[in-house]
Write a protein that holds these residues in place. Structure first.
Motif, PDB file in Angstrom:
ATOM      1  N   GLN A   1      -3.503  19.632  -9.444  1.00 21.63           N
ATOM      2  CA  GLN A   1      -2.503  20.484 -10.143  1.00 21.63           C
ATOM      3  C   GLN A   1      -1.309  19.812 -10.567  1.00 21.63           C
ATOM      4  O   GLN A   1      -0.708  20.253 -11.442  1.00 21.63           O
ATOM      5  N   THR A   2      -0.958  18.803  -9.834  1.00 22.53           N
ATOM      6  CA  THR A   2       0.298  17.865 -10.240  1.00 22.53           C
ATOM      7  C   THR A   2      -0.097  16.973 -11.302  1.00 22.53           C
ATOM      8  O   THR A   2       0.686  16.369 -11.990  1.00 22.53           O
ATOM      9  N   ALA A   3      -1.404  16.784 -11.578  1.00 23.94           N
ATOM     10  CA  ALA A   3      -1.765  15.843 -12.660  1.00 23.94           C
ATOM     11  C   ALA A   3      -1.652  14.347 -12.286  1.00 23.94           C
ATOM     12  O   ALA A   3      -1.640  13.712 -13.237  1.00 23.94           O
ATOM     13  N   TRP A   4      -1.494  14.071 -11.064  1.00 19.74           N
ATOM     14  CA  TRP A   4      -1.373  12.867 -10.701  1.00 19.74           C
ATOM     15  C   TRP A   4      -2.000  12.712  -9.345  1.00 19.74           C
ATOM     16  O   TRP A   4      -1.485  13.054  -8.390  1.00 19.74           O
ATOM     17  N   LEU A   5      -3.034  11.653  -9.382  1.00 23.84           N
ATOM     18  CA  LEU A   5      -3.697  11.560  -8.036  1.00 23.84           C
ATOM     19  C   LEU A   5      -3.295   9.690  -7.596  1.00 23.84           C
ATOM     20  O   LEU A   5      -3.396   9.051  -8.648  1.00 23.84           O
ATOM     21  N   VAL A   6      -3.091   9.670  -6.562  1.00 24.04           N
ATOM     22  CA  VAL A   6      -2.918   8.161  -6.117  1.00 24.04           C
ATOM     23  C   VAL A   6      -4.017   7.867  -4.956  1.00 24.04           C
ATOM     24  O   VAL A   6      -3.990   8.328  -3.788  1.00 24.04           O
ATOM     25  N   LEU A   7      -4.619   6.697  -5.199  1.00 23.30           N
ATOM     26  CA  LEU A   7      -5.566   6.186  -4.076  1.00 23.30           C
ATOM     27  C   LEU A   7      -5.117   5.050  -3.690  1.00 23.30           C
ATOM     28  O   LEU A   7      -4.810   4.227  -4.341  1.00 23.30           O
ATOM     29  N   ASP A   8      -4.816   5.031  -2.433  1.00 24.42           N
ATOM     30  CA  ASP A   8      -4.223   3.804  -1.921  1.00 24.42           C
ATOM     31  C   ASP A   8      -5.266   2.926  -0.869  1.00 24.42           C
ATOM     32  O   ASP A   8      -5.529   3.375   0.246  1.00 24.42           O
ATOM     33  N   TYR A   9      -5.441   1.817  -1.598  1.00 22.44           N
ATOM     34  CA  TYR A   9      -6.382   0.857  -0.999  1.00 22.44           C
ATOM     35  C   TYR A   9      -5.728  -0.213  -0.304  1.00 22.44           C
ATOM     36  O   TYR A   9      -6.086  -1.318  -0.212  1.00 22.44           O
ATOM     37  N   PHE A  10      -4.471   0.006   0.112  1.00 23.85           N
ATOM     38  CA  PHE A  10      -3.513  -1.018   0.647  1.00 23.85           C
ATOM     39  C   PHE A  10      -3.174  -2.221  -0.328  1.00 23.85           C
ATOM     40  O   PHE A  10      -2.011  -2.108  -0.924  1.00 23.85           O
ATOM     41  N   ASP A  11      -4.091  -3.031  -0.744  1.00 20.39           N
ATOM     42  CA  ASP A  11      -3.695  -4.142  -1.592  1.00 20.39           C
ATOM     43  C   ASP A  11      -3.885  -3.777  -3.208  1.00 20.39           C
ATOM     44  O   ASP A  11      -3.459  -4.501  -3.966  1.00 20.39           O
ATOM     45  N   VAL A  12      -4.442  -2.418  -3.497  1.00 19.34           N
ATOM     46  CA  VAL A  12      -4.752  -1.891  -4.801  1.00 19.34           C
ATOM     47  C   VAL A  12      -4.165  -0.699  -4.507  1.00 19.34           C
ATOM     48  O   VAL A  12      -4.743   0.406  -3.742  1.00 19.34           O
TER      49      VAL A  12
ATOM     50  N   VAL B   1      -4.272  -2.690 -15.429  1.00 16.38           N
ATOM     51  CA  VAL B   1      -4.272  -3.151 -14.461  1.00 16.38           C
ATOM     52  C   VAL B   1      -3.060  -4.137 -14.144  1.00 16.38           C
ATOM     53  O   VAL B   1      -2.875  -4.985 -15.164  1.00 16.38           O
ATOM     54  N   LEU B   2      -1.990  -4.069 -13.293  1.00 19.74           N
ATOM     55  CA  LEU B   2      -0.987  -4.783 -13.019  1.00 19.74           C
ATOM     56  C   LEU B   2      -0.798  -5.537 -12.169  1.00 19.74           C
ATOM     57  O   LEU B   2      -0.959  -4.998 -10.862  1.00 19.74           O
ATOM     58  N   ASP B   3      -0.557  -6.513 -12.118  1.00 17.73           N
ATOM     59  CA  ASP B   3      -0.373  -7.660 -10.911  1.00 17.73           C
ATOM     60  C   ASP B   3       0.950  -7.577 -10.423  1.00 17.73           C
ATOM     61  O   ASP B   3       1.784  -8.244 -11.033  1.00 17.73           O
ATOM     62  N   VAL B   4       1.228  -6.956  -9.280  1.00 12.24           N
ATOM     63  CA  VAL B   4       2.733  -6.642  -8.711  1.00 12.24           C
ATOM     64  C   VAL B   4       2.943  -7.566  -7.723  1.00 12.24           C
ATOM     65  O   VAL B   4       4.046  -7.327  -7.011  1.00 12.24           O
ATOM     66  N   LYS B   5       1.950  -8.352  -7.275  1.00 10.06           N
ATOM     67  CA  LYS B   5       2.295  -9.131  -5.827  1.00 10.06           C
ATOM     68  C   LYS B   5       3.486  -9.941  -5.888  1.00 10.06           C
ATOM     69  O   LYS B   5       4.046  -9.975  -4.972  1.00 10.06           O
ATOM     70  N   GLU B   6       3.999 -10.384  -7.146  1.00 15.68           N
ATOM     71  CA  GLU B   6       5.120 -11.399  -7.214  1.00 15.68           C
ATOM     72  C   GLU B   6       6.618 -10.436  -7.008  1.00 15.68           C
ATOM     73  O   GLU B   6       7.644 -11.008  -6.741  1.00 15.68           O
ATOM     74  N   ILE B   7       6.386  -9.179  -7.548  1.00 22.53           N
ATOM     75  CA  ILE B   7       7.577  -8.275  -7.425  1.00 22.53           C
ATOM     76  C   ILE B   7       7.524  -7.096  -6.681  1.00 22.53           C
ATOM     77  O   ILE B   7       8.198  -6.337  -6.564  1.00 22.53           O
ATOM     78  N   SER B   8       6.629  -6.981  -5.812  1.00 19.98           N
ATOM     79  CA  SER B   8       6.474  -5.714  -4.740  1.00 19.98           C
ATOM     80  C   SER B   8       6.106  -6.119  -3.487  1.00 19.98           C
ATOM     81  O   SER B   8       5.320  -7.127  -3.127  1.00 19.98           O
ATOM     82  N   THR B   9       6.536  -5.368  -2.553  1.00 20.09           N
ATOM     83  CA  THR B   9       5.944  -5.962  -1.422  1.00 20.09           C
ATOM     84  C   THR B   9       5.060  -4.881  -0.577  1.00 20.09           C
ATOM     85  O   THR B   9       4.523  -4.878   0.478  1.00 20.09           O
ATOM     86  N   ILE B  10       4.790  -3.816  -1.433  1.00 20.56           N
ATOM     87  CA  ILE B  10       3.809  -2.643  -1.081  1.00 20.56           C
ATOM     88  C   ILE B  10       2.443  -3.000  -1.491  1.00 20.56           C
ATOM     89  O   ILE B  10       1.553  -2.576  -0.793  1.00 20.56           O
TER      90      ILE B  10
END
Length: 122
Positions: free
Chosen positions: A75-86, A24-33
């Motif tokens: 098939q691409t072996a990479w899934l991204v689940l976007d929960y907005f803040d996570v 788990v990476l805390d990116v809130k100080e370095i990311s706006t997304i």
């Protein structure tokens, strides 16, 4: 639910399905997304499916939380689940090594899971 609790719950749910090398990476100080990235590995398509379904189903059924978007596929072996803040990244090991998100976001501090209380035998 605040974003840190959601990230840690996603971590725990991935662990329920034996995801590997969960970070788990805390990116809130370095990311706006987003505030947190949860990165987990699986070793096959069925394993990736089990991890993603555990997170999606438990958050929906128990927390009434749904992702705003889902990207990628087995098939691409990479899934991204976007929960907005996570944002949860579930990847096969070789894909994770190739894209190396931990180095790309290397300035982000890692969030350590809380230690579970150890039950003592009487």
């Amino acid at each position: 639910m605040d974003s840190k609790k959601l990230a840690m719950l996603c971590r725990e749910l991935a662990d329920n399905k034996k995801a590997e090398n969960i970070v788990v990476l805390d990116v809130k100080e370095i990311s706006t997304i987003t505030d947190y990235f949860v990165i987990a590995s699986g070793n096959s398509e069925p394993h990736l499916r089990a991890i993603s379904e555990e997170i999606l189903d438990k958050l929906r059924d128990q927390q009434h939380v749904r992702p705003r978007a889902i990207d990628g596929n087995l098939q691409t072996a990479w899934l991204v689940l976007d929960y907005f803040d996570v944002i949860v990244h579930i990847m096969r090991n070789d894909v994770r090594e190739h894209y190396d998100l931990e180095t790309l976001w290397g300035d982000a501090p890692k969030v350590k899971p809380r230690r579970r209380a150890v039950a003592k035998a009487l």
